[in-house]
Design an enzyme around this catalytic site. Structure first.
Site, PDB file in Angstrom:
ATOM      1  N   HIS A   1       3.792   4.589   7.077  1.00 41.02           N
ATOM      2  CA  HIS A   1       3.082   5.613   6.314  1.00 41.02           C
ATOM      3  C   HIS A   1       3.479   7.008   6.780  1.00 41.02           C
ATOM      4  O   HIS A   1       3.410   7.300   7.978  1.00 41.02           O
ATOM      5  CB  HIS A   1       1.575   5.438   6.467  1.00 41.02           C
ATOM      6  CG  HIS A   1       1.046   4.192   5.820  1.00 41.02           C
ATOM      7  ND1 HIS A   1       0.479   4.184   4.564  1.00 41.02           N
ATOM      8  CD2 HIS A   1       1.009   2.903   6.249  1.00 41.02           C
ATOM      9  CE1 HIS A   1       0.105   2.951   4.252  1.00 41.02           C
ATOM     10  NE2 HIS A   1       0.409   2.152   5.263  1.00 41.02           N
TER      11      HIS A   1
ATOM     12  N   GLU B   1      -4.629  -8.145   5.231  1.00 42.33           N
ATOM     13  CA  GLU B   1      -4.710  -7.459   6.523  1.00 42.33           C
ATOM     14  C   GLU B   1      -6.132  -7.577   7.057  1.00 42.33           C
ATOM     15  O   GLU B   1      -6.372  -8.210   8.080  1.00 42.33           O
ATOM     16  CB  GLU B   1      -4.325  -5.991   6.375  1.00 42.33           C
ATOM     17  CG  GLU B   1      -4.437  -5.190   7.675  1.00 42.33           C
ATOM     18  CD  GLU B   1      -4.204  -3.704   7.472  1.00 42.33           C
ATOM     19  OE1 GLU B   1      -4.007  -3.010   8.486  1.00 42.33           O
ATOM     20  OE2 GLU B   1      -4.220  -3.229   6.322  1.00 42.33           O
TER      21      GLU B   1
ATOM     22  N   ASP C   1       3.878   0.505  10.615  1.00 41.09           N
ATOM     23  CA  ASP C   1       2.660   0.911   9.915  1.00 41.09           C
ATOM     24  C   ASP C   1       2.391   2.399  10.124  1.00 41.09           C
ATOM     25  O   ASP C   1       2.700   3.210   9.264  1.00 41.09           O
ATOM     26  CB  ASP C   1       1.470   0.058  10.346  1.00 41.09           C
ATOM     27  CG  ASP C   1       0.345   0.058   9.323  1.00 41.09           C
ATOM     28  OD1 ASP C   1       0.563   0.560   8.195  1.00 41.09           O
ATOM     29  OD2 ASP C   1      -0.753  -0.442   9.629  1.00 41.09           O
TER      30      ASP C   1
END
Length: 365
Positions: A18, A204, A303
Site C-alpha cells: 500500500h 485476512e 502489505d
C-alpha cells in the site's frame, strides 16, 4: 542459511503493497509540518517506532487507524508525487524489480484534487522513482476502492480509463467483517466486461465466505492475503504446528481450497502484517509454510512497510529462518509472483527470463 546480502541482491517481485502504508517517517514529519498536521511523535525515528507499535495490536481495525496520519499528509499533488517517487526508490534499493502498488484515490481528495489528478500525481512519482533508480524497477498502480464506501464503480471506471497509463488493475480494501465483496458486484462485473484485472482483499480478518464470494461471485484474479483458506484444510491442526510435524499425506483440502489450488489463484500473502492483525501468532505457525508445501500459488509481500517495519528482503529472511528456505525456494516464490502480475504476458516473461532466472542460475551454480 541464506545471507541477508544474498536476499537483498536477489531480484524480487512485490504484488501487495500500500502506497499510504510505506512512507518514510522523516517524510511524514516534513509533510505534516508543511500543512500543520499534528503527529503523535515529532522525531522521525520515534514516529517510525510509534507506527509499528500502534499497528502491532492484533486488531485489523486499529491497524487501519494508523493510516489517518499517512493519508493526511497526502492531500496535494506535490506530496503524493514525492511519496510515490520515494516508494519506488526504496523498493529498488531493496532489490525489487517489479511492483504493483495500491492506494485508494478517493482518500486523497480533501485538498481539492480530483480523482484523475491523484492518479496523475502517483504516475509522475512512479516515473521519477524509476528514473532515479536507473530504470532497474518497473512499477504499476492498482486503484483501490474502500469496502465501506459506495464509489467502487467510479474507481473501476477510473482504472479502465488509466489502464494504458500505468494502472494495472483494481482492488477493494478495508475491514472485511460486515462489508462483503458482493456489495461491489456491479464494479466487478463491469471490470470483467472490460477484460480488466482485479484483486480483492479477502480471507485476512474474515473467513472462507469472504474468499468464496471474492472468487465465485466477483471473479477475482488474485486474493489479497487469502490466509484463511487454511480453514478449508484438515489434517494440519490449522497449521498451528511446526511444519515439519505435519504429515502432508494426511492433509485434505476442502472444495474451496482445492479449487483455489487447482485454478492456480495467486495468494498475496503478507506474513508480518498478518501477525499484527492476528491472522497468525508467529511466522513459524503462519499458514504460508503449509500452503507453499502444498504448492498453492503463494506469493510473498509486505502489505504496509511502515506499519510492519519491514521490507521484502526482511519478509524472505523471516520465512527462510522459520521454514529453512534456500535460494531455490525464494526463486519459486518470486517466479510465482511474476507469473501472477497484472502485466502483459510478454513483459512478465521478459522479466522472468532476462532478470530473475539468470540471477538465480548464477547464485545457485
Amino acid at each position: 542459511m541464506i545471507s541477508r546480502d544474498q536476499l537483498l541482491a536477489a531480484p524480487k517481485v512485490l504484488l501487495h503493497d500500500h502506497l499510504d502504508g510505506g512512507l518514510r517517517p522523516e517524510t511524514i514529519a516534513e509533510l505534516a509540518s508543511d500543512i500543520g498536521h499534528t503527529l503523535p511523535r515529532s522525531d522521525a525515528e520515534e514516529l517510525g517506532a510509534w507506527f509499528t507499535e500502534s499497528a502491532d495490536s492484533g486488531s485489523l481495525e486499529r491497524y487501519l487507524e494508523t493510516f489517518d496520519h499517512t493519508v493526511a499528509v497526502m492531500q496535494n499533488a506535490a506530496a503524493i508525487t514525492r511519496v510515490a517517487s520515494e516508494c519506488v526508490q526504496d523498493l529498488a534499493a531493496d532489490g525489487v524489480v517489479y511492483a504493483e502498488i495500491r492506494y485508494a484515490p478517493e482518500q486523497h481528495l480533501n485538498g481539492g484534487l480530483t480523482l484523475e489528478q491523484v492518479v496523475d500525481a502517483v504516475r509522475e512519482g512512479f516515473e521519477q522513482g524509476e528514473a532515479l533508480a536507473g530504470d532497474k524497477i518497473v512499477v504499476r498502480q492498482l486503484l483501490t476502492a474502500m469496502r465501506h464506501q459506495a464509489r467502487s464503480m467510479e474507481i473501476a471506471e477510473l482504472a479502465i480509463a488509466y489502464r494504458d497509463a500505468g494502472v494495472a488493475g483494481f482492488d477493494i480494501a478495508g475491514a472485511e467483517a460486515g462489508f462483503p465483496p458482493t456489495r461491489h458486484l456491479d464494479a466487478f462485473e463491469y471490470l470483467q466486461r472490460e477484460n480488466a484485472h482485479f484483486t480483492i482483499h479477502a480471507g485476512e480478518a474474515f473467513g472462507l465466505p469472504s474468499i468464496w464470494q471474492a472468487i465465485q461471485w466477483c471473479g477475482a484474479d488474485r486474493l489479497g492475503h487469502g490466509v484463511r483458506i487454511i480453514d478449508d484444510i484438515t489434517g494440519a491442526d490449522n497449521a498451528a504446528l511446526e511444519l515439519a510435524a505435519i504429515d502432508l499425506d494426511k492433509v485434505e483440502l476442502g472444495r474451496l481450497a482445492a479449487y483455489v489450488r487447482d485454478s492456480r489463484i495467486p495468494l498475496e500473502m503478507c506474513p508480518s502484517s498478518n501477525l499484527q492483525t492476528g491472522a497468525a501468532d508467529s511466522i513459524a505457525h503462519h499458514p504460508i509454510g503449509l500452503l507453499a508445501a502444498l504448492k498453492f500459488r503463494v506469493t510473498v509481500n509486505t502489505d504496509n512497510r511502515l506499519m510492519s517495519g519491514t521490507s521484502l528482503t526482511r519478509e524472505f529472511a523471516l520465512l527462510a529462518e522459520a521454514f529453512d528456505y534456500g535460494l531455490a525456494d525464494i526463486r519459486w516464490f518470486t517466479i510465482n509472483a511474476m507469473k501472477s502480475a497484472f502485466l502483459p504476458f510478454e513483459e512478465r516473461l521478459a522479466i522472468i527470463n532476462n532478470t530473475i532466472k539468470p540471477w538465480y542460475a548464477n547464485a545457485l551454480s
